[in-house]
Design an enzyme around this catalytic site. Sequence first.
Site, mmCIF file in Angstrom:
data_model
loop_
_atom_site.group_PDB
_atom_site.id
_atom_site.type_symbol
_atom_site.label_atom_id
_atom_site.label_comp_id
_atom_site.label_asym_id
_atom_site.label_seq_id
_atom_site.Cartn_x
_atom_site.Cartn_y
_atom_site.Cartn_z
ATOM 1 N N GLY A 186 -1.559 2.360 7.948
ATOM 2 C CA GLY A 186 -1.250 0.935 7.855
ATOM 3 C C GLY A 186 0.057 0.632 8.556
ATOM 4 O O GLY A 186 0.426 1.287 9.530
ATOM 5 N N HIS A 187 0.787 -0.364 8.038
ATOM 6 C CA HIS A 187 2.029 -0.795 8.679
ATOM 7 C C HIS A 187 3.020 0.349 8.879
ATOM 8 O O HIS A 187 3.639 0.475 9.920
ATOM 9 C CB HIS A 187 2.705 -1.886 7.830
ATOM 10 C CG HIS A 187 1.963 -3.176 7.864
ATOM 11 N ND1 HIS A 187 1.228 -3.634 6.796
ATOM 12 C CD2 HIS A 187 1.841 -4.093 8.834
ATOM 13 C CE1 HIS A 187 0.674 -4.780 7.125
ATOM 14 N NE2 HIS A 187 1.026 -5.088 8.348
ATOM 15 N N GLY A 228 -3.339 7.242 5.382
ATOM 16 C CA GLY A 228 -3.118 5.799 5.504
ATOM 17 C C GLY A 228 -2.397 5.422 6.779
ATOM 18 O O GLY A 228 -1.224 5.723 6.951
ATOM 19 N N LYS A 232 12.387 -6.921 -9.977
ATOM 20 C CA LYS A 232 11.092 -7.180 -9.346
ATOM 21 C C LYS A 232 10.462 -8.371 -10.051
ATOM 22 O O LYS A 232 10.797 -8.669 -11.202
ATOM 23 C CB LYS A 232 10.212 -5.940 -9.538
ATOM 24 C CG LYS A 232 9.147 -5.762 -8.504
ATOM 25 C CD LYS A 232 9.606 -4.992 -7.292
ATOM 26 C CE LYS A 232 8.481 -4.859 -6.294
ATOM 27 N NZ LYS A 232 8.813 -4.051 -5.137
HETATM 28 P P1 NAD Z 1 -0.588 -0.983 4.317
HETATM 29 O O1 NAD Z 1 -1.439 -1.679 3.318
HETATM 30 O O2 NAD Z 1 -0.282 -1.633 5.605
HETATM 31 O O3 NAD Z 1 -1.226 0.457 4.671
HETATM 32 C C1 NAD Z 1 -1.873 1.273 3.753
HETATM 33 C C2 NAD Z 1 -3.026 1.940 4.478
HETATM 34 O O4 NAD Z 1 -3.609 2.904 3.616
HETATM 35 C C3 NAD Z 1 -4.133 0.979 4.890
HETATM 36 O O5 NAD Z 1 -4.465 1.173 6.245
HETATM 37 C C4 NAD Z 1 -5.288 1.351 3.950
HETATM 38 O O6 NAD Z 1 -6.556 1.128 4.525
HETATM 39 C C5 NAD Z 1 -5.006 2.832 3.747
HETATM 40 N N1 NAD Z 1 -5.645 3.397 2.551
HETATM 41 C C6 NAD Z 1 -5.875 2.814 1.343
HETATM 42 N N2 NAD Z 1 -6.498 3.670 0.523
HETATM 43 C C7 NAD Z 1 -6.640 4.828 1.211
HETATM 44 C C8 NAD Z 1 -7.211 6.100 0.906
HETATM 45 N N3 NAD Z 1 -7.772 6.346 -0.272
HETATM 46 N N4 NAD Z 1 -7.170 7.076 1.845
HETATM 47 C C9 NAD Z 1 -6.621 6.842 3.053
HETATM 48 N N5 NAD Z 1 -6.088 5.645 3.398
HETATM 49 C C10 NAD Z 1 -6.101 4.659 2.495
HETATM 50 O O7 NAD Z 1 0.750 -0.595 3.534
HETATM 51 P P2 NAD Z 1 2.139 -0.151 4.172
HETATM 52 O O8 NAD Z 1 3.027 -1.334 4.258
HETATM 53 O O9 NAD Z 1 1.884 0.693 5.371
HETATM 54 O O10 NAD Z 1 2.705 0.759 2.997
HETATM 55 C C11 NAD Z 1 2.170 2.056 2.771
HETATM 56 C C12 NAD Z 1 2.746 2.621 1.484
HETATM 57 O O11 NAD Z 1 4.175 2.683 1.582
HETATM 58 C C13 NAD Z 1 2.472 1.765 0.229
HETATM 59 O O12 NAD Z 1 2.356 2.637 -0.880
HETATM 60 C C14 NAD Z 1 3.746 0.948 0.084
HETATM 61 O O13 NAD Z 1 3.954 0.557 -1.270
HETATM 62 C C15 NAD Z 1 4.792 1.938 0.540
HETATM 63 N N6 NAD Z 1 6.007 1.293 1.067
HETATM 64 C C16 NAD Z 1 5.932 0.428 2.097
HETATM 65 C C17 NAD Z 1 7.082 -0.159 2.585
HETATM 66 C C18 NAD Z 1 7.040 -1.126 3.750
HETATM 67 O O14 NAD Z 1 8.098 -1.436 4.305
HETATM 68 N N7 NAD Z 1 5.868 -1.606 4.151
HETATM 69 C C19 NAD Z 1 8.333 0.158 2.006
HETATM 70 C C20 NAD Z 1 8.381 1.091 0.962
HETATM 71 C C21 NAD Z 1 7.201 1.661 0.497
#
Ligand code: NAD
Length: 350
Positions: free
Chosen positions: A186-187, A184, A80
């Site tokens: 998100g994505h 959450g 990383k």
């Molecule tokens: P993202 O930032 O798109 O989504 C995260 C969401 O969580 C956001 O909508 C944010 O507003 C919400 N959030 C933040 N704090 C919060 C709280 N206290 N309560 C409720 N919601 C809250 O991120 P993502 O890409 O969707 O990833 C989500 C998680 O998965 C992260 O921990 C990331 O490290 C992990 N992850 C993502 C991927 C990927 O491909 N994107 C791969 C492996 C792991």
Amino acid sequence: MSVFDHKAYDQHERVAFYHDAKSGLKAIIAVHNTNLGPALGGCRMWPYASSEEALTDVLRLSRGMSYKSAMANLKLGGGKSVIIGDPRKQKTDDMMRAMGDFVQSMGGCYITAEDSGIAVRDLKLMEEGCDFIAGTQAKFRYDGGEADGNPAPSTAYGVFVGLRRSVKHALGSDLKGMRVAIQGLGHVGWRLAEHLHKEGAKLYVADIYPDNLDKAAELFGATVVAPQDIYGLDVDVFAPCAMGAILNDHSIESLRAKVIAGAANNQLAEERHGQMLKDKGVLYAPDYVINAGGVIDIFHQRMDSSADAMRKHIEGIGDTLLEIYRKANEQDLPTNIEANNIAEQRFRKN
Ligand code: NAD
């Protein structure tokens, strides 16, 4: 403190520091283990309060990638990188090019990709002088759809497959009528909600921003709850898809779900919380196993493989989880510890 005495140092093979005075780049690359192949892991840009904080983050994250890739059966090691700075205020094109030079100087033992604060555009700038960048050319999606370079659809699909298998294993049921709380939207969380809704699950959702909550209520009939209320809900499954360390003494106390299966990294505040979940009769899907869809995606894009091969590989996450659950049960161990044991057997040389 030297790197070797650092609390997060875990037999890392290489830790390199780089300062480029011209662009202002200050970055660290950590290569945890390369026994299975070159270390792949994203580059994160973050306004760390100190270089100590940045070092801790990169050491922990690179170690995590060794476990993740080993459990996903990838011929990749764990690494990383972090850039110290605010991506919104301090990032420049020259800084990204300098980061590319830094990655190139590692001679191929480290391959970088996207992480928080770094977008595909930044990776393309790094690529101008570097041969070891992944995730700039997405050619296919696991479902045959058009790829845009974002691995989140693959991550969400892997979490969905893993969640479904975990529910079957723990509760002997399919997802129809299952009550799932998603933290959450998100994505990843949003896409997971789409999959679960299609299978007939009843959704409870929380986020700190309202954008996707209203949409989830409208499109999926989801029940919106306040962020602090997501832990204690009377549901079958809790899917953490926001941030880490959410499984701690306090939250585990109030949990009523029987299965935990979500995308967030580092869900357990400490490894001992895996034992707490086991004692409570909760099945925990180890985070780095269930959320490996994204790294599997990047691997297949790099290998010029196919959508079909990628999808099958992601679906293998379900089998890996079952193997962990079976072995953990046989040895009376928490699932996080069993997953660590299997991963270490794979990436550590005797
Ligand atoms: P993202 O930032 O798109 O989504 C995260 C969401 O969580 C956001 O909508 C944010 O507003 C919400 N959030 C933040 N704090 C919060 C709280 N206290 N309560 C409720 N919601 C809250 O991120 P993502 O890409 O969707 O990833 C989500 C998680 O998965 C992260 O921990 C990331 O490290 C992990 N992850 C993502 C991927 C990927 O491909 N994107 C791969 C492996 C792991």
